[in-house]
Design a protein around this motif. Structure first.
Motif, PDB file in Angstrom:
ATOM      1  N   CYS A 168       0.938   7.788   0.194  1.00  0.00           N
ATOM      2  CA  CYS A 168       0.903   7.883  -1.255  1.00  0.00           C
ATOM      3  C   CYS A 168       1.685   9.118  -1.692  1.00  0.00           C
ATOM      4  O   CYS A 168       2.071   9.957  -0.865  1.00  0.00           O
ATOM      5  CB  CYS A 168      -0.539   7.992  -1.757  1.00  0.00           C
ATOM      6  N   LEU A 169       1.888   9.227  -2.979  1.00  0.00           N
ATOM      7  CA  LEU A 169       2.644  10.347  -3.529  1.00  0.00           C
ATOM      8  C   LEU A 169       1.779  11.602  -3.597  1.00  0.00           C
ATOM      9  O   LEU A 169       0.663  11.565  -4.110  1.00  0.00           O
ATOM     10  CB  LEU A 169       3.147   9.986  -4.928  1.00  0.00           C
ATOM     11  N   ALA A 170       2.290  12.703  -3.079  1.00  0.00           N
ATOM     12  CA  ALA A 170       1.584  13.985  -3.139  1.00  0.00           C
ATOM     13  C   ALA A 170       2.186  14.916  -4.173  1.00  0.00           C
ATOM     14  O   ALA A 170       1.479  15.723  -4.777  1.00  0.00           O
ATOM     15  CB  ALA A 170       1.606  14.664  -1.774  1.00  0.00           C
ATOM     16  N   GLN A 171       3.490  14.815  -4.390  1.00  0.00           N
ATOM     17  CA  GLN A 171       4.192  15.659  -5.353  1.00  0.00           C
ATOM     18  C   GLN A 171       5.137  14.799  -6.180  1.00  0.00           C
ATOM     19  O   GLN A 171       5.698  13.833  -5.657  1.00  0.00           O
ATOM     20  CB  GLN A 171       4.997  16.740  -4.624  1.00  0.00           C
ATOM     21  N   PRO A 172       5.290  15.086  -7.461  1.00  0.00           N
ATOM     22  CA  PRO A 172       4.815  16.263  -8.207  1.00  0.00           C
ATOM     23  C   PRO A 172       3.334  16.247  -8.553  1.00  0.00           C
ATOM     24  O   PRO A 172       2.805  17.230  -9.034  1.00  0.00           O
ATOM     25  CB  PRO A 172       5.668  16.217  -9.473  1.00  0.00           C
ATOM     26  N   PHE A 173       2.637  15.114  -8.315  1.00  0.00           N
ATOM     27  CA  PHE A 173       1.184  15.069  -8.405  1.00  0.00           C
ATOM     28  C   PHE A 173       0.703  13.927  -7.529  1.00  0.00           C
ATOM     29  O   PHE A 173       1.477  13.072  -7.119  1.00  0.00           O
ATOM     30  CB  PHE A 173       0.692  14.897  -9.853  1.00  0.00           C
ATOM     31  N   ARG A 174      -0.567  13.914  -7.218  1.00  0.00           N
ATOM     32  CA  ARG A 174      -1.116  12.882  -6.333  1.00  0.00           C
ATOM     33  C   ARG A 174      -1.254  11.570  -7.090  1.00  0.00           C
ATOM     34  O   ARG A 174      -1.844  11.515  -8.179  1.00  0.00           O
ATOM     35  CB  ARG A 174      -2.474  13.314  -5.775  1.00  0.00           C
ATOM     36  N   SER A 175      -0.711  10.521  -6.508  1.00  0.00           N
ATOM     37  CA  SER A 175      -0.752   9.212  -7.137  1.00  0.00           C
ATOM     38  C   SER A 175      -0.668   8.162  -6.046  1.00  0.00           C
ATOM     39  O   SER A 175       0.117   8.299  -5.096  1.00  0.00           O
ATOM     40  CB  SER A 175       0.408   9.039  -8.122  1.00  0.00           C
ATOM     41  N   CYS A 176      -1.481   7.117  -6.167  1.00  0.00           N
ATOM     42  CA  CYS A 176      -1.485   6.057  -5.167  1.00  0.00           C
ATOM     43  C   CYS A 176      -1.547   4.715  -5.872  1.00  0.00           C
ATOM     44  O   CYS A 176      -1.975   4.621  -7.034  1.00  0.00           O
ATOM     45  CB  CYS A 176      -2.674   6.225  -4.223  1.00  0.00           C
ATOM     46  N   MET A 177      -1.153   3.663  -5.169  1.00  0.00           N
ATOM     47  CA  MET A 177      -1.183   2.331  -5.754  1.00  0.00           C
ATOM     48  C   MET A 177      -2.616   1.851  -5.926  1.00  0.00           C
ATOM     49  O   MET A 177      -3.542   2.339  -5.275  1.00  0.00           O
ATOM     50  CB  MET A 177      -0.372   1.367  -4.897  1.00  0.00           C
ATOM     51  N   ASN A 178      -2.792   0.864  -6.809  1.00  0.00           N
ATOM     52  CA  ASN A 178      -4.142   0.425  -7.157  1.00  0.00           C
ATOM     53  C   ASN A 178      -4.815  -0.345  -6.027  1.00  0.00           C
ATOM     54  O   ASN A 178      -4.236  -0.572  -4.968  1.00  0.00           O
ATOM     55  CB  ASN A 178      -4.116  -0.414  -8.447  1.00  0.00           C
ATOM     56  N   GLU A 179      -6.043  -0.763  -6.267  1.00  0.00           N
ATOM     57  CA  GLU A 179      -6.866  -1.381  -5.213  1.00  0.00           C
ATOM     58  C   GLU A 179      -6.344  -2.734  -4.763  1.00  0.00           C
ATOM     59  O   GLU A 179      -6.742  -3.244  -3.720  1.00  0.00           O
ATOM     60  CB  GLU A 179      -8.312  -1.529  -5.709  1.00  0.00           C
ATOM     61  N   ALA A 180      -5.443  -3.337  -5.570  1.00  0.00           N
ATOM     62  CA  ALA A 180      -4.878  -4.621  -5.158  1.00  0.00           C
ATOM     63  C   ALA A 180      -3.976  -4.457  -3.940  1.00  0.00           C
ATOM     64  O   ALA A 180      -3.685  -5.424  -3.238  1.00  0.00           O
ATOM     65  CB  ALA A 180      -4.099  -5.250  -6.312  1.00  0.00           C
ATOM     66  N   LYS A 181      -3.510  -3.223  -3.709  1.00  0.00           N
ATOM     67  CA  LYS A 181      -2.698  -2.952  -2.528  1.00  0.00           C
ATOM     68  C   LYS A 181      -3.611  -2.482  -1.405  1.00  0.00           C
ATOM     69  O   LYS A 181      -4.598  -1.807  -1.621  1.00  0.00           O
ATOM     70  CB  LYS A 181      -1.662  -1.878  -2.845  1.00  0.00           C
ATOM     71  N   GLY A 182      -3.257  -2.840  -0.201  1.00  0.00           N
ATOM     72  CA  GLY A 182      -4.047  -2.410   0.941  1.00  0.00           C
ATOM     73  C   GLY A 182      -5.304  -3.225   1.162  1.00  0.00           C
ATOM     74  O   GLY A 182      -6.286  -2.727   1.706  1.00  0.00           O
ATOM     75  N   ARG A 183      -5.300  -4.495   0.723  1.00  0.00           N
ATOM     76  CA  ARG A 183      -6.452  -5.354   0.988  1.00  0.00           C
ATOM     77  C   ARG A 183      -6.633  -5.549   2.492  1.00  0.00           C
ATOM     78  O   ARG A 183      -5.678  -5.517   3.269  1.00  0.00           O
ATOM     79  CB  ARG A 183      -6.260  -6.730   0.332  1.00  0.00           C
ATOM     80  N   THR A 184      -7.866  -5.807   2.896  1.00  0.00           N
ATOM     81  CA  THR A 184      -8.157  -6.072   4.306  1.00  0.00           C
ATOM     82  C   THR A 184      -7.577  -7.421   4.708  1.00  0.00           C
ATOM     83  O   THR A 184      -7.828  -8.439   4.050  1.00  0.00           O
ATOM     84  CB  THR A 184      -9.675  -6.073   4.549  1.00  0.00           C
ATOM     85  N   HIS A 185      -6.797  -7.446   5.759  1.00  0.00           N
ATOM     86  CA  HIS A 185      -6.178  -8.676   6.237  1.00  0.00           C
ATOM     87  C   HIS A 185      -7.138  -9.437   7.156  1.00  0.00           C
ATOM     88  O   HIS A 185      -7.992  -8.836   7.817  1.00  0.00           O
ATOM     89  CB  HIS A 185      -4.895  -8.366   6.993  1.00  0.00           C
ATOM     90  N   PRO A 186      -7.005 -10.758   7.228  1.00  0.00           N
ATOM     91  CA  PRO A 186      -7.868 -11.532   8.127  1.00  0.00           C
ATOM     92  C   PRO A 186      -7.518 -11.271   9.584  1.00  0.00           C
ATOM     93  O   PRO A 186      -6.371 -10.920   9.918  1.00  0.00           O
ATOM     94  CB  PRO A 186      -7.539 -12.980   7.739  1.00  0.00           C
ATOM     95  N   LEU A 187      -8.489 -11.420  10.447  1.00  0.00           N
ATOM     96  CA  LEU A 187      -8.234 -11.352  11.872  1.00  0.00           C
ATOM     97  C   LEU A 187      -7.572 -12.647  12.317  1.00  0.00           C
ATOM     98  O   LEU A 187      -8.055 -13.739  11.993  1.00  0.00           O
ATOM     99  CB  LEU A 187      -9.538 -11.126  12.643  1.00  0.00           C
ATOM    100  N   VAL A 188      -6.472 -12.533  13.035  1.00  0.00           N
ATOM    101  CA  VAL A 188      -5.711 -13.713  13.450  1.00  0.00           C
ATOM    102  C   VAL A 188      -5.722 -13.800  14.965  1.00  0.00           C
ATOM    103  O   VAL A 188      -5.477 -12.811  15.665  1.00  0.00           O
ATOM    104  CB  VAL A 188      -4.253 -13.638  12.941  1.00  0.00           C
ATOM    105  N   GLU A 189      -6.036 -14.978  15.477  1.00  0.00           N
ATOM    106  CA  GLU A 189      -6.086 -15.187  16.923  1.00  0.00           C
ATOM    107  C   GLU A 189      -4.720 -14.923  17.564  1.00  0.00           C
ATOM    108  O   GLU A 189      -3.675 -15.215  16.971  1.00  0.00           O
ATOM    109  CB  GLU A 189      -6.531 -16.620  17.235  1.00  0.00           C
ATOM    110  N   GLN A 190      -4.755 -14.411  18.791  1.00  0.00           N
ATOM    111  CA  GLN A 190      -3.527 -14.039  19.480  1.00  0.00           C
ATOM    112  C   GLN A 190      -2.600 -15.231  19.679  1.00  0.00           C
ATOM    113  O   GLN A 190      -1.376 -15.107  19.586  1.00  0.00           O
ATOM    114  CB  GLN A 190      -3.856 -13.399  20.828  1.00  0.00           C
ATOM    115  N   ASP A 191      -3.168 -16.404  19.960  1.00  0.00           N
ATOM    116  CA  ASP A 191      -2.306 -17.563  20.185  1.00  0.00           C
ATOM    117  C   ASP A 191      -1.554 -17.968  18.917  1.00  0.00           C
ATOM    118  O   ASP A 191      -0.424 -18.458  18.978  1.00  0.00           O
ATOM    119  CB  ASP A 191      -3.119 -18.745  20.733  1.00  0.00           C
ATOM    120  N   VAL A 192      -2.164 -17.737  17.758  1.00  0.00           N
ATOM    121  CA  VAL A 192      -1.477 -18.021  16.492  1.00  0.00           C
ATOM    122  C   VAL A 192      -0.330 -17.030  16.299  1.00  0.00           C
ATOM    123  O   VAL A 192       0.787 -17.416  15.910  1.00  0.00           O
ATOM    124  CB  VAL A 192      -2.459 -17.946  15.304  1.00  0.00           C
ATOM    125  N   LEU A 193      -0.591 -15.758  16.570  1.00  0.00           N
ATOM    126  CA  LEU A 193       0.452 -14.743  16.462  1.00  0.00           C
ATOM    127  C   LEU A 193       1.608 -15.060  17.409  1.00  0.00           C
ATOM    128  O   LEU A 193       2.787 -14.951  17.029  1.00  0.00           O
ATOM    129  CB  LEU A 193      -0.116 -13.357  16.779  1.00  0.00           C
TER     130      LEU A 193
END
Length: 393
Positions: free
Chosen positions: A340-365
């Motif tokens: 996130c941004l530290a300068q010129p002031f602290r700012s980060c993207m909203n909660e819609a960013k960084g959602r928890t991703h589903p666990l995906v089986e290795q064979d699918v990957l």
């Protein structure tokens, strides 16, 4: 904007004729581009404000990376602020960090970024160049104007439409991340935004908290304009829709990531845009048929996530602007798991960013990586680039 167009001279296209699409990719242009003349005086102000910890830079005051407020008319006149068409465009890809990139670049004193994703050289093409121009930010003469619409990369209309209306010399920034991880992020985004009211509720609060034309407000403005379309605009809109329906892939989600991206027989569903968007080489070839390779900066999306500084320094070099970003510009948010941004002031993207991703089986990957591998290798040869994620795909 803000009633100051009578004070600040701006170049606005007077010919509102629209572009007709005769076939899928061949079209005849009748809109000319009026080039803006700019004052040669250099004036890019970057100062910390006294109220609310905001920053005054160029033609705006920033309270966050997304909350930009146009300065009063007298300051705009003093700084020779003006609107213009973009010098550089972030064209993609979706769910690869384009919003973070835009937010970081907003605070470079030689860049002025558009507040919204215009989606003009694709689904909103029918609204005309005057409308597109109205979305462009104000900038001082020594600032580069930048727009971001990730859907441009995959839309069949965008490359030739941009060349026709903006010229041959624009620069393009493209973030390409591991297509498997991109697909998981895309699935997560589409799943949440179609099965819950999370984005709608967050956007409503965002609109109340942020005094700017957000993407949600822009969408409502466009919806209102649809009631006043001319027959000419309706024709263009109909052609673009037809083009999209016949050429572009659609995104849809099932109950799980696996059921979304794989058919029952285990083969990859490349008809879903969640998968198709990651076939980067297919779309890159279409852009390179219109613009030369040297006008593209391709950023490794995985490297950008883990350490944004080298990528931002590449952007500075690509755009021929001064070095501004340092390690002190950022901080790592351990809860959201991104910088996130530290300068010129602290700012980060909203909660819609960084959602928890589903666990995906290795064979699918493994199935997805096997699917993408030949396309990734072809991309590497086409761009003469190696990517950190190629070893994983």
């Amino acid at each position: 904007m803000h009633g100051i167009t009578s004070v600040i001279p701006v170049g606005i296209l007077k010919n509102k004729s629209l572009l007709y699409l005769g076939t899928f990719l061949l079209f005849v242009t009748i809109i000319g581009v009026l080039h803006l003349s700019s004052n040669t005086t250099s004036f890019s102000v970057f100062s910390i404000g006294s109220r609310g910890g905001g920053v005054e830079q160029g033609c705006y005051r920033y309270n966050t990376a997304s909350d930009q407020i146009l300065l009063p008319a007298e300051k705009l006149k003093e700084r020779h602020c003006n609107q213009s068409f973009p010098d550089a465009i972030i064209i993609g890809t979706k769910k690869s960090g384009t919003t973070a990139l835009r937010n970081f670049l907003t605070f470079h004193p030689q860049i002025s970024t558009s507040k919204t994703e215009a989606h003009f050289f694709e689904r909103r093409y029918y609204l005309g160049m005057d409308w597109y121009f109205s979305l462009m930010p104000y900038a001082t003469p020594d600032q580069i104007i930048m727009e971001k619409t990730p859907r441009y990369f995959v839309h069949p209309l965008s490359p030739r439409a941009i060349r026709t209306h903006l010229g041959q010399d624009k620069k393009f920034i493209l973030i390409l991340r591991d297509p498997v991880q991109r697909a998981i992020s895309d699935f997560t985004h589409v799943f949440f935004t179609t099965s819950t009211k999370e984005e709608e509720d967050q956007q409503r609060q965002f609109d109340l908290d942020t005094p700017r034309m957000s993407n949600a407000i822009l969408r409502r403005t466009v919806d209102a304009l649809k009631a006043t379309l001319t027959d000419e605009q309706k024709t263009v809109r109909s052609y673009v829709k037809k083009l999209e329906n016949q050429v572009m892939k659609r995104s849809w989600v099932a109950d799980t990531f696996e059921n979304t991206v794989l058919f029952r027989n285990g083969s990859v569903n490349s008809e879903n845009s969640i998968i198709d968007t990651g076939i980067y080489v297919k779309y890159m070839k279409k852009w390179l048929a219109v613009f030369p390779r040297e006008q593209f900066l391709v950023i490794d999306g995985e490297e950008f996530v883990y350490n944004p500084l080298p990528s931002l320094q590449k952007v500075e070099s690509f755009l021929n602007i001064s070095n501004f970003f340092t390690h002190d510009t950022f901080y790592f948010d351990f809860r959201k798991k991104f910088f996130c941004l530290a300068q010129p002031f602290r700012s980060c993207m909203n909660e819609a960013k960084g959602r928890t991703h589903p666990l995906v089986e290795q064979d699918v990957l493994d199935t997805l990586r096997k699917f993408y591998r030949p396309y990734n290798l072809e991309l590497m040869k086409l761009l003469n680039l190696n990517f950190s994620w190629l070893t994983a795909t």
